[in-house]
Design a protein around this motif. Structure first.
Motif, PDB file in Angstrom:
ATOM      1  N   ALA A 253       8.846  -0.964  -6.169  1.00 42.30           N
ATOM      2  CA  ALA A 253       9.484  -1.840  -5.251  1.00 42.30           C
ATOM      3  C   ALA A 253      10.658  -2.628  -5.970  1.00 42.30           C
ATOM      4  O   ALA A 253      10.524  -2.949  -7.003  1.00 42.30           O
ATOM      5  CB  ALA A 253       8.778  -2.860  -4.637  1.00 42.30           C
ATOM      6  N   LEU A 254      11.839  -2.577  -5.578  1.00 42.45           N
ATOM      7  CA  LEU A 254      12.802  -3.187  -6.120  1.00 42.45           C
ATOM      8  C   LEU A 254      13.520  -4.446  -5.670  1.00 42.45           C
ATOM      9  O   LEU A 254      14.368  -5.143  -6.382  1.00 42.45           O
ATOM     10  CB  LEU A 254      14.228  -2.107  -6.513  1.00 42.45           C
ATOM     11  N   THR A 255      13.404  -4.385  -4.473  1.00 42.73           N
ATOM     12  CA  THR A 255      13.903  -5.822  -3.504  1.00 42.73           C
ATOM     13  C   THR A 255      12.855  -6.542  -2.856  1.00 42.73           C
ATOM     14  O   THR A 255      11.811  -5.837  -2.490  1.00 42.73           O
ATOM     15  CB  THR A 255      15.279  -5.421  -2.604  1.00 42.73           C
ATOM     16  N   CYS A 256      13.009  -7.913  -2.511  1.00 43.06           N
ATOM     17  CA  CYS A 256      12.161  -8.421  -1.548  1.00 43.06           C
ATOM     18  C   CYS A 256      10.633  -8.441  -1.889  1.00 43.06           C
ATOM     19  O   CYS A 256       9.894  -8.305  -1.088  1.00 43.06           O
ATOM     20  CB  CYS A 256      12.286  -8.077  -0.343  1.00 43.06           C
TER      21      CYS A 256
ATOM     22  N   CYS B  36      11.350  -1.652   5.532  1.00 44.78           N
ATOM     23  CA  CYS B  36      11.119  -1.216   4.066  1.00 44.78           C
ATOM     24  C   CYS B  36      12.166   0.235   4.189  1.00 44.78           C
ATOM     25  O   CYS B  36      12.114   1.104   5.151  1.00 44.78           O
ATOM     26  CB  CYS B  36       9.821  -0.818   3.793  1.00 44.78           C
ATOM     27  N   ILE B  37      12.785   0.615   3.215  1.00 41.09           N
ATOM     28  CA  ILE B  37      13.299   1.735   2.768  1.00 41.09           C
ATOM     29  C   ILE B  37      12.719   2.435   1.646  1.00 41.09           C
ATOM     30  O   ILE B  37      12.507   1.763   0.576  1.00 41.09           O
ATOM     31  CB  ILE B  37      14.731   1.559   2.575  1.00 41.09           C
ATOM     32  N   VAL B  38      11.981   3.676   1.691  1.00 42.27           N
ATOM     33  CA  VAL B  38      11.820   4.382   0.590  1.00 42.27           C
ATOM     34  C   VAL B  38      12.533   5.451   0.183  1.00 42.27           C
ATOM     35  O   VAL B  38      12.952   6.274   0.952  1.00 42.27           O
ATOM     36  CB  VAL B  38      10.359   4.817   0.771  1.00 42.27           C
TER      37      VAL B  38
ATOM     38  N   GLU C 167       0.854  -1.245  -0.194  1.00 41.95           N
ATOM     39  CA  GLU C 167      -0.097   0.019   0.088  1.00 41.95           C
ATOM     40  C   GLU C 167       0.864   1.105  -0.041  1.00 41.95           C
ATOM     41  O   GLU C 167       0.608   2.294  -0.431  1.00 41.95           O
ATOM     42  CB  GLU C 167      -1.021  -0.023   1.199  1.00 41.95           C
ATOM     43  N   ILE C 168       1.840   1.114   0.643  1.00 45.61           N
ATOM     44  CA  ILE C 168       3.000   2.417   0.715  1.00 45.61           C
ATOM     45  C   ILE C 168       3.372   2.515  -0.940  1.00 45.61           C
ATOM     46  O   ILE C 168       3.272   3.678  -1.279  1.00 45.61           O
ATOM     47  CB  ILE C 168       4.192   2.134   1.620  1.00 45.61           C
ATOM     48  N   GLU C 169       3.532   1.441  -1.497  1.00 43.67           N
ATOM     49  CA  GLU C 169       4.124   1.328  -2.786  1.00 43.67           C
ATOM     50  C   GLU C 169       2.989   2.241  -3.707  1.00 43.67           C
ATOM     51  O   GLU C 169       3.448   3.108  -4.527  1.00 43.67           O
ATOM     52  CB  GLU C 169       4.431   0.201  -3.415  1.00 43.67           C
TER      53      GLU C 169
ATOM     54  N   ILE D 232      15.149  -6.870   3.149  1.00 45.14           N
ATOM     55  CA  ILE D 232      14.588  -5.139   3.487  1.00 45.14           C
ATOM     56  C   ILE D 232      13.991  -4.916   2.072  1.00 45.14           C
ATOM     57  O   ILE D 232      14.657  -4.874   1.140  1.00 45.14           O
ATOM     58  CB  ILE D 232      15.694  -4.271   3.928  1.00 45.14           C
ATOM     59  N   VAL D 233      12.693  -4.521   2.077  1.00 46.47           N
ATOM     60  CA  VAL D 233      12.274  -4.021   0.864  1.00 46.47           C
ATOM     61  C   VAL D 233      12.721  -2.464   0.291  1.00 46.47           C
ATOM     62  O   VAL D 233      12.535  -1.500   1.534  1.00 46.47           O
ATOM     63  CB  VAL D 233      10.818  -3.842   1.006  1.00 46.47           C
ATOM     64  N   ILE D 234      13.246  -2.353  -0.783  1.00 46.52           N
ATOM     65  CA  ILE D 234      13.398  -0.815  -1.165  1.00 46.52           C
ATOM     66  C   ILE D 234      12.661  -0.464  -2.193  1.00 46.52           C
ATOM     67  O   ILE D 234      12.417  -1.380  -3.137  1.00 46.52           O
ATOM     68  CB  ILE D 234      14.976  -1.036  -1.613  1.00 46.52           C
ATOM     69  N   MET D 235      12.357   0.663  -2.222  1.00 46.35           N
ATOM     70  CA  MET D 235      11.520   1.186  -3.245  1.00 46.35           C
ATOM     71  C   MET D 235      11.900   2.658  -3.767  1.00 46.35           C
ATOM     72  O   MET D 235      12.346   3.624  -2.628  1.00 46.35           O
ATOM     73  CB  MET D 235      10.021   1.110  -2.970  1.00 46.35           C
TER      74      MET D 235
END
Lengths: 140, 117
Positions: free
Chosen positions: B14-17, B67-69, B5-7, B89-92
């Motif tokens: 999102a680029l990872t995980c 998560c890192i934005v 939902e952040i995405e 860690i999700v990176i977007m």
């Protein structure tokens, strides 16, 4: 003592990118050993700040971590310029880091105060021109 | 709020995980100073930042963030992406600026948290 786990790390002073690898390794090991997440968080943040400090100010150094039954001890030693005024260095917001370090997200004068914040004991032994030894203890 | 939902709210990518986008997060923080994140943040699972280097991921690791934005369309290097992927860690990335990105998430119910004293 057989039940003391000892870990040794060389902290490369020339590679800012790799700073924190030792702390990440310790964090993973403590997690596998089943430590409380809050203890793990405090140990890893304090050690990470120390690692960053060694890279920023001292050209690297060595880190030794001892896991005792009742406490975790982190000793960081460098042969950097030393700290002329430890009380001043402990003040939140005081920093001698150059702008290049601030542009990397550090050097806000929170390193040593954070290390004190997250540990039960912090001892700093520093001689100008010779180096600094930081000992931190987190009781478990 | 789920990470996916952040995405969506930020029009981010999102680029990872990508398998972890269903995870729930309850609070977030925004900062370009990792020293301040390490000093004042507690129990916040999302970091919004315009700073792009490996220490952002390491800071998130130390703080148990999920998560890192990266705001302002900052592009992380492959080395940064690999480190995040290895550590779950999700990176977007989003083209929103920091103030706007924080405001959008806040107004959709993702709060900050008490300062860690």
């Amino acid at each position: 003592m057989a039940d003391v786990l000892k870990l040794h790390f060389d902290v490369d002073g020339d590679d800012f990118t790799s700073a924190g690898e030792a702390s990440a390794d310790v964090k993973k090991r403590l997690r596998l050993m089943g430590y409380d997440p809050e203890i793990i968080r405090r140990v890893s943040i304090a050690m990470y700040e120390g690692e960053i400090n060694m890279v920023i100010h001292a050209g690297g150094g060595v880190a030794d971590v001892s896991v005792y039954p009742d406490k975790i001890e982190i000793v960081l030693e460098d042969k950097g310029p030393g700290i002329p005024d430890i009380a001043l260095a402990m003040s939140e917001g005081f920093s001698t880091a150059p702008d290049t370090v601030r542009s990397l997200g550090f050097g806000a004068g929170m390193g040593l105060p954070n290390m004190k914040r997250y540990t039960d004991e912090l001892h700093i032994d520093s001689k100008v021109g010779e180096g600094t030894k930081v000992t931190m203890i987190v009781n478990t | 709020m789920k990470i996916c939902e952040i995405e969506k709210h930020l029009g981010a990518k999102a680029l990872t995980c990508l398998g972890l986008l269903d995870r729930d997060v309850t609070s977030a923080c925004g900062s370009d100073m990792m020293s301040d994140v390490l000093a004042f943040v507690k129990d916040q699972a999302v970091l919004l930042t315009g700073l792009v280097n490996a220490q952002v991921v390491r800071t998130a690791m130390m703080m148990d963030m999920l998560c890192i934005v990266f705001v302002r369309n900052k592009k992380p290097t492959q080395e940064i992406l690999d480190l995040a992927e290895e550590n779950g860690i999700v990176i977007m990335t989003t083209d929103k600026r920091m103030y706007d990105a924080c405001g959008i998430l806040y107004s959709n119910g993702l709060n900050g948290a008490d300062i860690n004293g």
